[in-house]
Design an enzyme around this catalytic site. Sequence first.
Site, mmCIF file in Angstrom:
data_model
loop_
_atom_site.group_PDB
_atom_site.id
_atom_site.type_symbol
_atom_site.label_atom_id
_atom_site.label_comp_id
_atom_site.label_asym_id
_atom_site.label_seq_id
_atom_site.Cartn_x
_atom_site.Cartn_y
_atom_site.Cartn_z
ATOM 1 N N HIS A 333 0.835 -1.206 0.000
ATOM 2 C CA HIS A 333 0.000 0.000 0.000
ATOM 3 C C HIS A 333 0.862 1.245 0.000
ATOM 4 O O HIS A 333 0.520 2.254 -0.625
ATOM 5 C CB HIS A 333 -0.925 -0.023 1.219
ATOM 6 C CG HIS A 333 -2.072 0.926 1.137
ATOM 7 N ND1 HIS A 333 -2.114 2.108 1.854
ATOM 8 C CD2 HIS A 333 -3.236 0.877 0.439
ATOM 9 C CE1 HIS A 333 -3.251 2.734 1.605
ATOM 10 N NE2 HIS A 333 -3.955 2.009 0.745
ATOM 11 N N CYS A 334 1.994 1.186 0.675
ATOM 12 C CA CYS A 334 2.860 2.357 0.827
ATOM 13 C C CYS A 334 3.511 2.806 -0.474
ATOM 14 O O CYS A 334 3.839 3.987 -0.628
ATOM 15 C CB CYS A 334 3.963 2.071 1.842
ATOM 16 S SG CYS A 334 3.390 1.518 3.456
ATOM 17 N N ILE A 335 3.725 1.887 -1.421
ATOM 18 C CA ILE A 335 4.429 2.265 -2.647
ATOM 19 C C ILE A 335 3.474 2.535 -3.806
ATOM 20 O O ILE A 335 3.927 2.795 -4.929
ATOM 21 C CB ILE A 335 5.475 1.206 -3.051
ATOM 22 C CG1 ILE A 335 4.813 -0.088 -3.547
ATOM 23 C CG2 ILE A 335 6.436 0.933 -1.910
ATOM 24 C CD1 ILE A 335 5.802 -1.043 -4.211
#
Length: 344
Positions: A333-335
């Site tokens: 999700h972070c990237i």
Amino acid sequence: MSWRMPSETHPHDRTWIAFPREGLTLGETAAEREEGYVTWTAVAAAVARFEPVTMVVDPSEVERARRSLPGDVTLLEAPVDEFWMRDHGPTFVVDDARPGVLGAVDWIFNGWGAPDWARWQDSAAHARLIAEHVGAELVSSVLVNEGGGIHVDGEGTVLLTESVQLDPRRNPFADRTRVEAEMSRTLGATRAVWLSRGLTRDYDDMGTNGHVDIVAAIPSPGRVLLHDQRDASHPDHAVTAQLRAELAAQTDAAGRTFEIIDLPAPATLTDAHGPVDWSYVNHLVVNGGVIACGFGEARADATARRILAEAYPEREVVTVDARPLFSRGGGIHCITQQQPTVVP
């Protein structure tokens, strides 16, 4: 303006990712750097099965990106220093009063609180770059915030953590009222659900100080997927119990109490740097699918796929090994950052 951030389950036009480049985050050795390139590429390839992907690529990495990425991934060349697109890129919103209009919130990004090691000035310009590229209206914000620090249900509820939006290294003069007013203006949030903190590892020097997208996600209004560390020897056992109690005591924008769905943590408890923050909550919803973090544990990965499949009916759940991402400070999700489809 009546901006609103849609749920991640809303149809997407594409997903945005930033290709990694050499530096502290990618790794010191050739093997570490290659591991990072391979993992970012694997996530892009998994997403591209379901929807278009555009990759922002630093000029120094264009040739490598062309060699590595599937041919259907579009490249946009621009300077890159950090490559956690969820955090430094735009948060896309729609305007319900103006059909067909896409907005892009440009938070102030200071590298998760301006730590000495972070380099963020190039990537902090990506929100404006991408907004111009897709023809989105820029929604400027004076709040220091990251996309991983928020999660919405698309109907007025936003999840936040006190240790991010109220972090004095980010917003030394903010309080809940000011933050909530800005969430209302930029995201259309009418109800802020505050959690006190994030997972233990996220407070290390290279952590985000408690991003919500590693502990809780809203798969549909009224329901929350919650990271569940069941081993009492891990410090997050107490943390997740605390977060469960905090969620149970609050309601969403429609006044509903939350149905909490436990998403058990993998069995691995530590690595060379201490307690891990491996979490299946940090998944990405795409058109017709879910890109889930995998941790090399067949039973735990399968359990997570089953729970995610139940939470997101009629979507195919695909697992990508996320251990190289978590060792660098984040997850799938972070990237990534979804661009919602707007209806004329």
